[in-house]
Design a protein around this motif. Sequence first.
Motif, PDB file in Angstrom:
ATOM      1  N   ILE A 293     -26.942  41.144  21.431  1.00  0.00           N
ATOM      2  CA  ILE A 293     -26.783  39.748  21.029  1.00  0.00           C
ATOM      3  C   ILE A 293     -26.458  38.902  22.249  1.00  0.00           C
ATOM      4  O   ILE A 293     -25.544  39.214  23.017  1.00  0.00           O
ATOM      5  CB  ILE A 293     -25.638  39.601  19.999  1.00  0.00           C
ATOM      6  CG1 ILE A 293     -25.886  40.475  18.770  1.00  0.00           C
ATOM      7  CG2 ILE A 293     -25.473  38.137  19.587  1.00  0.00           C
ATOM      8  CD1 ILE A 293     -24.680  40.550  17.833  1.00  0.00           C
ATOM      9  N   SER A 294     -27.189  37.818  22.424  1.00  0.00           N
ATOM     10  CA  SER A 294     -26.832  36.829  23.440  1.00  0.00           C
ATOM     11  C   SER A 294     -26.140  35.654  22.768  1.00  0.00           C
ATOM     12  O   SER A 294     -26.362  35.383  21.579  1.00  0.00           O
ATOM     13  CB  SER A 294     -28.066  36.347  24.201  1.00  0.00           C
ATOM     14  OG  SER A 294     -28.959  35.659  23.345  1.00  0.00           O
ATOM     15  N   THR A 295     -25.283  34.954  23.511  1.00  0.00           N
ATOM     16  CA  THR A 295     -24.471  33.897  22.914  1.00  0.00           C
ATOM     17  C   THR A 295     -24.766  32.537  23.535  1.00  0.00           C
ATOM     18  O   THR A 295     -25.226  32.425  24.672  1.00  0.00           O
ATOM     19  CB  THR A 295     -22.970  34.205  23.053  1.00  0.00           C
ATOM     20  OG1 THR A 295     -22.594  34.184  24.437  1.00  0.00           O
ATOM     21  CG2 THR A 295     -22.634  35.560  22.446  1.00  0.00           C
ATOM     22  N   ASP A 296     -24.458  31.504  22.750  1.00  0.00           N
ATOM     23  CA  ASP A 296     -24.670  30.109  23.157  1.00  0.00           C
ATOM     24  C   ASP A 296     -23.499  29.256  22.666  1.00  0.00           C
ATOM     25  O   ASP A 296     -23.384  28.986  21.474  1.00  0.00           O
ATOM     26  CB  ASP A 296     -25.982  29.589  22.559  1.00  0.00           C
ATOM     27  CG  ASP A 296     -26.150  28.086  22.726  1.00  0.00           C
ATOM     28  OD1 ASP A 296     -25.484  27.499  23.591  1.00  0.00           O
ATOM     29  OD2 ASP A 296     -26.962  27.502  21.988  1.00  0.00           O
ATOM     30  N   GLY A 297     -22.611  28.866  23.589  1.00  0.00           N
ATOM     31  CA  GLY A 297     -21.512  27.983  23.220  1.00  0.00           C
ATOM     32  C   GLY A 297     -20.219  28.699  22.936  1.00  0.00           C
ATOM     33  O   GLY A 297     -19.396  28.214  22.155  1.00  0.00           O
ATOM     34  N   ASN A 298     -20.026  29.848  23.547  1.00  0.00           N
ATOM     35  CA  ASN A 298     -18.829  30.669  23.351  1.00  0.00           C
ATOM     36  C   ASN A 298     -17.580  29.801  23.180  1.00  0.00           C
ATOM     37  O   ASN A 298     -17.210  29.043  24.072  1.00  0.00           O
ATOM     38  CB  ASN A 298     -18.667  31.594  24.559  1.00  0.00           C
ATOM     39  CG  ASN A 298     -17.556  32.607  24.405  1.00  0.00           C
ATOM     40  OD1 ASN A 298     -16.669  32.467  23.578  1.00  0.00           O
ATOM     41  ND2 ASN A 298     -17.610  33.657  25.201  1.00  0.00           N
ATOM     42  N   ALA A 299     -16.936  29.917  22.024  1.00  0.00           N
ATOM     43  CA  ALA A 299     -15.743  29.116  21.733  1.00  0.00           C
ATOM     44  C   ALA A 299     -14.448  29.848  22.066  1.00  0.00           C
ATOM     45  O   ALA A 299     -13.378  29.459  21.599  1.00  0.00           O
ATOM     46  CB  ALA A 299     -15.745  28.718  20.257  1.00  0.00           C
TER      47      ALA A 299
ATOM     48  N   ASN B 119     -17.535  29.981  15.265  1.00  0.00           N
ATOM     49  CA  ASN B 119     -17.846  31.243  15.947  1.00  0.00           C
ATOM     50  C   ASN B 119     -19.071  31.975  15.423  1.00  0.00           C
ATOM     51  O   ASN B 119     -19.617  32.829  16.109  1.00  0.00           O
ATOM     52  CB  ASN B 119     -16.640  32.178  15.881  1.00  0.00           C
ATOM     53  CG  ASN B 119     -15.499  31.717  16.763  1.00  0.00           C
ATOM     54  OD1 ASN B 119     -15.659  31.545  17.969  1.00  0.00           O
ATOM     55  ND2 ASN B 119     -14.335  31.487  16.164  1.00  0.00           N
ATOM     56  N   GLY B 120     -19.516  31.680  14.185  1.00  0.00           N
ATOM     57  CA  GLY B 120     -20.742  32.269  13.675  1.00  0.00           C
ATOM     58  C   GLY B 120     -20.585  33.677  13.139  1.00  0.00           C
ATOM     59  O   GLY B 120     -19.505  34.273  13.172  1.00  0.00           O
ATOM     60  N   GLN B 121     -21.710  34.249  12.650  1.00  0.00           N
ATOM     61  CA  GLN B 121     -21.724  35.585  12.078  1.00  0.00           C
ATOM     62  C   GLN B 121     -23.120  36.203  12.193  1.00  0.00           C
ATOM     63  O   GLN B 121     -24.082  35.514  12.506  1.00  0.00           O
ATOM     64  CB  GLN B 121     -21.280  35.568  10.600  1.00  0.00           C
ATOM     65  CG  GLN B 121     -22.158  34.779   9.667  1.00  0.00           C
ATOM     66  CD  GLN B 121     -21.674  33.359   9.431  1.00  0.00           C
ATOM     67  OE1 GLN B 121     -20.888  32.819  10.197  1.00  0.00           O
ATOM     68  NE2 GLN B 121     -22.162  32.726   8.369  1.00  0.00           N
ATOM     69  N   ILE B 122     -23.192  37.515  11.970  1.00  0.00           N
ATOM     70  CA  ILE B 122     -24.463  38.250  11.965  1.00  0.00           C
ATOM     71  C   ILE B 122     -24.706  38.775  10.563  1.00  0.00           C
ATOM     72  O   ILE B 122     -23.913  39.554  10.021  1.00  0.00           O
ATOM     73  CB  ILE B 122     -24.458  39.420  12.965  1.00  0.00           C
ATOM     74  CG1 ILE B 122     -24.309  38.907  14.400  1.00  0.00           C
ATOM     75  CG2 ILE B 122     -25.737  40.248  12.816  1.00  0.00           C
ATOM     76  CD1 ILE B 122     -25.509  38.161  14.945  1.00  0.00           C
ATOM     77  N   LEU B 123     -25.812  38.342   9.976  1.00  0.00           N
ATOM     78  CA  LEU B 123     -26.217  38.761   8.645  1.00  0.00           C
ATOM     79  C   LEU B 123     -27.178  39.936   8.760  1.00  0.00           C
ATOM     80  O   LEU B 123     -28.144  39.888   9.533  1.00  0.00           O
ATOM     81  CB  LEU B 123     -26.890  37.587   7.929  1.00  0.00           C
ATOM     82  CG  LEU B 123     -27.365  37.795   6.505  1.00  0.00           C
ATOM     83  CD1 LEU B 123     -26.185  37.977   5.555  1.00  0.00           C
ATOM     84  CD2 LEU B 123     -28.225  36.609   6.058  1.00  0.00           C
ATOM     85  N   GLU B 124     -26.908  40.996   8.000  1.00  0.00           N
ATOM     86  CA  GLU B 124     -27.771  42.177   7.974  1.00  0.00           C
ATOM     87  C   GLU B 124     -28.519  42.198   6.643  1.00  0.00           C
ATOM     88  O   GLU B 124     -27.894  42.232   5.575  1.00  0.00           O
ATOM     89  CB  GLU B 124     -26.916  43.435   8.134  1.00  0.00           C
ATOM     90  CG  GLU B 124     -27.709  44.735   8.172  1.00  0.00           C
ATOM     91  CD  GLU B 124     -26.782  45.930   8.330  1.00  0.00           C
ATOM     92  OE1 GLU B 124     -26.866  46.624   9.354  1.00  0.00           O
ATOM     93  OE2 GLU B 124     -25.953  46.164   7.420  1.00  0.00           O
TER      94      GLU B 124
ATOM     95  N   CYS C 185     -20.469  32.689  18.732  1.00  0.00           N
ATOM     96  CA  CYS C 185     -21.712  31.910  18.736  1.00  0.00           C
ATOM     97  C   CYS C 185     -22.942  32.765  19.065  1.00  0.00           C
ATOM     98  O   CYS C 185     -23.628  32.556  20.080  1.00  0.00           O
ATOM     99  CB  CYS C 185     -21.625  30.724  19.678  1.00  0.00           C
ATOM    100  SG  CYS C 185     -20.330  29.546  19.224  1.00  0.00           S
ATOM    101  N   PRO C 186     -23.259  33.761  18.214  1.00  0.00           N
ATOM    102  CA  PRO C 186     -24.460  34.573  18.434  1.00  0.00           C
ATOM    103  C   PRO C 186     -25.713  33.719  18.335  1.00  0.00           C
ATOM    104  O   PRO C 186     -25.820  32.839  17.483  1.00  0.00           O
ATOM    105  CB  PRO C 186     -24.389  35.608  17.309  1.00  0.00           C
ATOM    106  CG  PRO C 186     -23.603  34.940  16.222  1.00  0.00           C
ATOM    107  CD  PRO C 186     -22.591  34.089  16.933  1.00  0.00           C
TER     108      PRO C 186
END
Length: 675
Positions: free
Chosen positions: A580-586, A520-525, A566-567
């Motif tokens: 954020i747009s997504t690619d491959g939404n699980a 699913n991924g993550q967003i790093l700040e 999947c951001p």
Amino acid sequence: MRIPLQLFTAGGDDVGRSARSRVTCKYKCGEACWHEPGNTSDNTYFRDVARTALSRRTVLRGAVGAVVAAGATSFLTACGDDTTTTASGPYDGMRFDSVKPNTDDALITAKGYDQKVVVRWGDPVLPGAPEFDFDNQTPEAQAGQFGFNNDFAGLIPIAGVPGHSYLVVNQEYTTEQFMFRGYKEKEPTEKQARIAMAAHGITVLEVKDSAKDGSLTPVVGPRNRRITASTPFRITGPAARTDLVKTTADPTGTTVLGTIANCSGGITPWGTMLSAEENFNNYFSNTSKVTDKAAAAHLKRYGFEDDSDYHQWGQFEPRFDLAKEPNEANRFGYVVEVDPDDPQSTPVKHSALGRLKHEAATVWVVNDGPAAGTVVVYSGDDERFEYIYKFVSSRKIKEGDKRHNMGILSEGTLYVASFSSDRPVTVEDAAGTGKWHKLMTVNADGSATSYVQGMTAAEVAVYTREAADKVGATKMDRPEDIEPNPATGKVYAALTNNSKRGVDGKPGRDATNPRNENKNGQILEITDDHVGESLTWDLLLVCGDPAEADTYYGGFDKTKVSAISCPDNVAFDPHGNLWISTDGNALDSNDGLFAVALDGDRRGETKQFLTVPRGGETCGPIIDDKRVIVCVQHPGEDDDHSADKPFSHWPDGGSSQPRPSVVAVWRRGGGSIGM
């Protein structure tokens, strides 16, 4: 409360993977997810260095306050009333009803918004180009028409022509079985292969604002341009003129034909487009026939494999046959720069920014202090266990001097990041510090210095991944789009997923990549000392089902968020919210576009603004006051379908073939987005 993570066990082939179809993986990245990761270096995957404990407040305060404080204060003051800083309601820019997850064959927007396609695959771009005819395509027609699988998009105002802009869009890859009826996998005809070559590259398209709504109308005229896999490029920086990039057709090592596999990009303050060459490895054949051991090792590090070449251009263009031209592979994987104001200009490949599978090239300009005018470019290397980079210019920007500014990306220092933390691996309150490691510096006279033992500057420029291995960069979960927030200077990195983390001896979870078999991924700040070598970081989002313990939405109530997975691309609206747009939404829904609050007691609130048609990917978002623009890539791509059996009929409906397209969305009746 900190949430400790369980160590998930390996399962079947699909465990830890996103929902992207395998056919997309074949043509887009050469089935990278089905191969072993190219990074087999033994550098520490997470730098376990003792640090003083950091609170979230410390991280948010950060290291760059002096650099961005004035701009951030004036921006936030202009944002409006107290509703932007309290929990009484959604923030400005996020005042819309969230779109529910769905699998519809349509682009679904928030209630009260209208939409219109701006341009579709095959629409005429150049004067004289014919209208699109799916069953009668030619290479010549495609070279004058909008290309396939649009990814990055940017709008650049045309000086002296009010209401007109350049819409600059790159075409990432082609999926031939959805372009041609009766297509045989890995057996293209020469005509099909050359149509595909012409469908790659970049489009510069003049568009006109509507006086009535947020739609954009293409203007087919002399300002437009199509750049393809055959357009001449000039290569600059340490790689140029070296034996590493010389070929039979280009013995000087200065001119490269074409740009391919362009993913995300950026717009410069001087009005040019940056586009990032990404999965270039899967366009070359005969990797196993390269007999030089050193050359073969370099190819392996970049994921070259015999069975990855689904395009088979090497049958018709010897330069794509590595047995004949092994150096041709070294001429792709760069950030390219295009000047839309001059359709006759030669676009540039910047080797000073390194060669990797660039996902983005986004710009930050330091606005005060001794470093004022310094340009910083951020980029991710989009593959499992790859790295995050930045380039810091030594030539400073000069307002109004475009000729001077177009040399900025040829002079400066390239860095790669490592991250550290003294905290347990948790999804909540994860934070730490980091370091930027110098790889090389390019001087004003063109000379260059390598900081990597055993590598020349030219080798660092061409084999950048190997240079980053040597300095101990941190292995990340597919670093995709990376962009600084114009309001605060904080940098946001989309880490899309990593099915191999913690599996079969691969590196396991760490503080910045906190889950094994991460689907699913993550967003790093990142709070960065933009021109320096230090940073602090935390995790804004750990994506996935909000009901699961191993997800985190910035501390916001997870029962009240739109689930995101999947951001991929990131952008910002005029109010400072992250999109954020997504690619491959699980998560069993079509991909979409989401707005995320970044500060205050609504930090982490995530709202879905739109979903794209089934089989499609959301790309290239632009969010301004009047409209939202998205690129819908590969609609209808599904493993059990093809041009002979379409899975989607978007955007034209009926029994039509699906066509990748750029879409504008605006508020019905006028008004600002999300207000």
